[in-house]
Scaffold this active site. Structure first.
Site, mmCIF file in Angstrom:
data_model
loop_
_atom_site.group_PDB
_atom_site.id
_atom_site.type_symbol
_atom_site.label_atom_id
_atom_site.label_comp_id
_atom_site.label_asym_id
_atom_site.label_seq_id
_atom_site.Cartn_x
_atom_site.Cartn_y
_atom_site.Cartn_z
ATOM 1 C CG HIS A 95 -2.286 -0.528 0.848
ATOM 2 N ND1 HIS A 95 -2.747 -0.599 -0.433
ATOM 3 C CD2 HIS A 95 -3.264 -1.037 1.618
ATOM 4 C CE1 HIS A 95 -3.951 -1.135 -0.449
ATOM 5 N NE2 HIS A 95 -4.288 -1.413 0.801
ATOM 6 C CB THR A 96 1.416 3.767 2.706
ATOM 7 O OG1 THR A 96 2.301 4.857 2.746
ATOM 8 C CG2 THR A 96 1.961 2.646 3.530
ATOM 9 C CD GLN A 97 1.158 6.708 -3.834
ATOM 10 O OE1 GLN A 97 2.021 7.032 -4.613
ATOM 11 N NE2 GLN A 97 -0.106 6.975 -4.017
ATOM 12 C CG MET A 122 -4.362 3.363 5.992
ATOM 13 S SD MET A 122 -3.891 4.994 6.577
ATOM 14 C CE MET A 122 -2.210 4.681 7.143
ATOM 15 C CG PHE A 127 -0.850 8.328 4.098
ATOM 16 C CD1 PHE A 127 -0.790 9.651 3.674
ATOM 17 C CD2 PHE A 127 -2.093 7.740 4.239
ATOM 18 C CE1 PHE A 127 -1.941 10.362 3.410
ATOM 19 C CE2 PHE A 127 -3.260 8.439 3.974
ATOM 20 C CZ PHE A 127 -3.182 9.753 3.563
#
Lengths: 272, 272, 258
Positions: free
Chosen positions: A37-39, A143, B24
């Site tokens: 996920h999170t980038q 997210m 994030f």
């Protein structure tokens, strides 16, 4: 304004002068292994400015896409028209922006095709803004944010008035007669507000700026941003959205003055 | 002490510098304050209109107070994106309720529903402080306050948000008569019986004071007043009795209209 | 209907002894009951026209169109089961959109017709489904120029200079042949201009329509040409009106001659 790409470890490259290809993507301490996920933003665009005037709204953004502190792509467009009366100005991650363009263009093309059979009205700026807000909020809630800050400018054909609003990666939304993202919120927004309120008054009920006045304020603001924002470039475009539709200017530059720099210690040729 | 001459292995193997994790953060704080006070036959729910992030004012007009139906008004404060999306969901649930039961949801039921909805996201909370005000089924004015994960209670008054620490002690003193002594021979203080004009003055004073001392509060004030059915609105509609600078408008019935009336009182606040 | 009672017409996955698929042939019957649809390829664009029969006087004017857009530059006119037509248009739009997604370029009329036909053909292979009760005309202008195709229920498709499907297609085709032959003889291979073709298509549809037998109808016409910005769009109201008037006048004239 956007975070520097993360160094693989903090003791390396303290100055963040270049981004690292080996960034930590989706590494987590979970036993289940990495999560995709999170980038983080890699190639980024800086400020976007927006300003209402008497016959519509203008949006400005420069032509640079940075790779960390490297001025990587110096001729990209960050203004994107959607249909006849809407335009996005996009800051933040440029690959997310390109994805967004692709999705929205496909959606609008489908809307257009359907309109022939069932003659429903085309998507208004407000419709597109609501869609974007829902998309950004849904993605942040997973997210997996769309790493952008977007200004939506448009002309509402039904109400016969201009439209200007903001949405970002958190799903935060707001509207105002002058808007700016990122560094622009600090450096340009005060200039925009001052110019706007000088004519319209603090309640915005007086006359609005003319097209020429609005463009001058944006030109001045883009110059200030070029002087002070290290992730900007002296090459920008201004989009104008009125009842007649969207028009995007050719790229232009500010006249800059650097003579003072010669007298600065540590800037010019002096060694001592 | 031989046992402790060397630190345990597991301790020495810990990395001295942990890699910086860029994670994030799905939340933000958008400042502002809200407040509600219950009267015997009315309820007042108020909020300022500034939306900010850090030291930047995003907009001078963003709504924090929402009319839900003819007898309920909800104020939200905290992370604005969560706030707007939470209100959107609450409104949708109220609409579904009306379709299923052919009547608007009662205030105490809305309060319980809000608890369920907030707690439903206990492990990824809506970062929002809610205050619900309105008229109870027995005709009394009521205020319910919530924490972000759904803990709630009915109160005579509540302030929340950035300036809670400024507003609440003032309310404790003026509404709950804390640290006040009735004059000898006069009646005991009973909270929740103040006349509307007094309550309005307290609300305005709360916000002008908070605006003076808190940078995140200001720009505009919106005060919703919900009145029990049959109650005279003369004290609100007579301009001579109203403090200067206040503008009143009546909001028409949203539903069938069972007699409760909702008014919106606006006032400007300092913009610095 | 020699097939009736033989049992070979019950499943689309069963051939008759002489190698026919009766269900597919029945699908053609569904097409023949529909108002005529015409496509005409011109030198500067493509025109689609349909005779939209009104089964009730209560229907809203201009509603329930039979011509759909598949992409900016491609239109689809179908004759047959209306609901099948809507489903096919939707599928066509998805194909066109997915082509753009994959190749970042607009799909050609030929490729889109090929994909749609492959989809139709699949409905002639399984016992669990029925073929589409549709003959569809796909017209558009792409980088190879103006193109026109017609896809039948079997999944077969051909490219055409001009084509007609639905009730009275035979008469429409002879009229279209006259136009095409005249062009061939005069050496204007590309054919008419779209402007000229509007009148011709309107005339043919009015000619084919049988006032005594058929229900009332509305004329529906779209085009793709430079004047429409190379987009599939409705033929402008004024052009449509004048074409209809000319068509009616031509009919009157024809009757006086008889």
């Amino acid at each position: 304004m956007w975070k520097q790409p993360a160094p693989a470890n903090s003791s390396f490259n303290d100055y963040n002068t270049f981004p690292l290809p080996q960034t930590q993507r989706g590494q987590s301490s979970h036993a289940h292994g990495p999560v995709g996920h999170t980038q983080q933003p890699l190639v980024t665009g800086t400020s976007v400015l927006g300003l209402k005037f008497d016959k519509g709204v203008m949006i400005a953004a420069d032509n640079l896409a940075s790779y960390g502190s490297l001025a990587r792509f110096r001729d990209i467009q960050r203004l994107h028209p959607l249909g006849k009366h809407t335009l996005l100005g996009v800051a933040g991650d440029m690959s997310d922006f390109q994805w967004l363009k692709k999705e929205l263009d496909a959606l609008l093309r489908e809307e257009d095709a359907l309109a022939l059979s069932d003659s429903h009205p085309s998507l208004s700026p407000k419709n597109i803004y609501e869609l974007l807000s829902n998309l950004f909020y849904a993605r942040r809630s997973k997210m997996n944010p769309v790493w952008n800050a977007v200004l939506v400018g448009g002309w509402d054909k039904v109400k016969e008035e201009s439209f200007l609003a903001y949405v970002d990666l958190l799903g935060t939304t707001y509207t105002a007669p002058t808007l700016a993202t990122g560094f622009g919120a600090h450096l340009a927004q005060p200039l925009l507000r001052e110019a706007f309120e000088a004519k319209a008054g603090i309640n915005g009920d007086g006359p609005l700026l003319t097209q020429e006045e609005a463009e001058k304020v944006l030109d001045d603001s883009m110059k200030v941003l070029f002087y002070r924002d290290a992730r900007s470039i002296n090459k920008y475009q201004i989009a104008t959205i009125t009842a007649e539709g969207v028009s995007i200017s050719d790229s232009k530059s500010s006249d800059t003055y650097w003579k003072f720099a010669e007298g600065l210690r540590g800037y010019g040729a002096q060694t001592q | 002490m031989a046992l402790y001459s060397q630190p345990p292995m597991s301790y020495t193997q810990e990395p001295t510098t942990a890699p910086v994790e860029h994670r994030f953060n799905p939340y933000s704080d958008n400042g502002g304050s809200i407040l509600a006070i219950a009267g015997k036959d009315f309820s007042v729910i108020a909020g300022d209109t500034r939306q900010s992030e850090g030291y930047s004012i995003q907009t001078r007009y963003a709504r924090k107070v929402w009319q839900l139906n003819d007898k309920a008004v909800l104020a939200t404060n905290g992370f604005a994106a969560d706030g707007t999306n939470f209100v959107k969901r609450v409104k949708q649930r109220l609409e579904w309720y009306e379709h299923a039961h052919h009547k608007p949801m009662g205030l105490k039921s809305i309060a319980r529903m809000i608890q369920t909805m907030l707690y439903g996201k206990r492990f990824f909370p809506y970062y929002v402080y809610n205050i619900l005000g309105g008229i109870e089924e027995d005709g009394t004015g009521a205020v319910y306050s919530f924490d972000p994960v759904g803990s709630y209670e009915r109160e005579a008054c509540r302030g929340a948000g950035a300036a809670q620490s400024l507003i609440q002690p003032f309310l404790d003193n003026q509404i709950y008569f804390k640290n006040q002594q009735p004059e000898a021979g006069s009646e005991k203080f009973v909270p929740g019986n103040l006349p509307l004009s007094t309550v309005l003055s307290l609300v305005v004073d709360s916000f002008t004071s908070a605006t003076e001392r808190h940078i995140e509060v200001g720009d505009g004030l919106e005060i919703y007043v919900v009145m029990q059915k049959g109650r005279s609105a003369d004290d609100l509609l007579d301009e001579k009795k109203l403090a200067p600078g206040l503008k009143v408008e009546e909001l028409g019935a949203l539903g069938e209209g069972e007699g409760e009336r909702t008014f919106l009182v606006r006032q400007s606040l300092k913009r610095d | 209907m020699t097939s009736i009672g033989t049992g070979y017409d019950l499943s689309v996955s069963t051939y008759s002894p002489d190698g026919r698929l009766f269900q597919v042939e029945y699908a053609h019957k569904a097409v023949e009951a529909a108002g005529v649809a015409i496509g005409l390829r011109c030198k500067d664009g493509v025109i689609l026209g349909v005779e939209r029969l009104l089964h009730s006087k209560l229907l809203v004017k201009g509603a329930n169109r039979r011509i759909a857009s598949l992409d900016e530059h491609i239109g689809l006119a179908s004759a047959g089961l209306l609901a099948d037509g809507k489903h096919l248009a939707r599928r066509g739009r998805e194909e066109a959109s997915s082509f753009r997604e994959n190749y970042n370029s607009p799909v050609t009329v030929q490729i889109l017709s090929d994909r749609i036909s492959a989809y139709l053909q699949a409905y002639t292979c399984y016992g669990s489904v029925r073929p589409f009760g549709l003959s569809s005309i796909v017209g558009g202008v792409d980088k190879t120029g103006p193109k026109l195709f017609c896809i039948e229920p079997s999944g077969v498709y051909y490219g055409y200079r001009a084509v007609a499907v639905g009730k009275g297609k035979a008469l429409a085709k002879t009229e279209l042949e006259k136009i095409v032959n005249k062009n061939l003889e005069s050496g204007t291979e590309g054919g008419l201009t779209v402007r000229e073709a509007i009148d011709e298509v309107a005339r043919i549809i009015y000619l084919v329509h049988d006032d005594n037998k058929d229900k009332d109808f509305e004329l529906e016409m779209t085009w793709i040409c430079e004047e429409s910005g190379n987009k599939h769009a409705l033929v402008p109201e004024d052009l449509l009106k004048s074409a209809e008037e000319k068509a009616k006048a031509a009919l009157e004239e024809g009757m006086e001659e008889d």
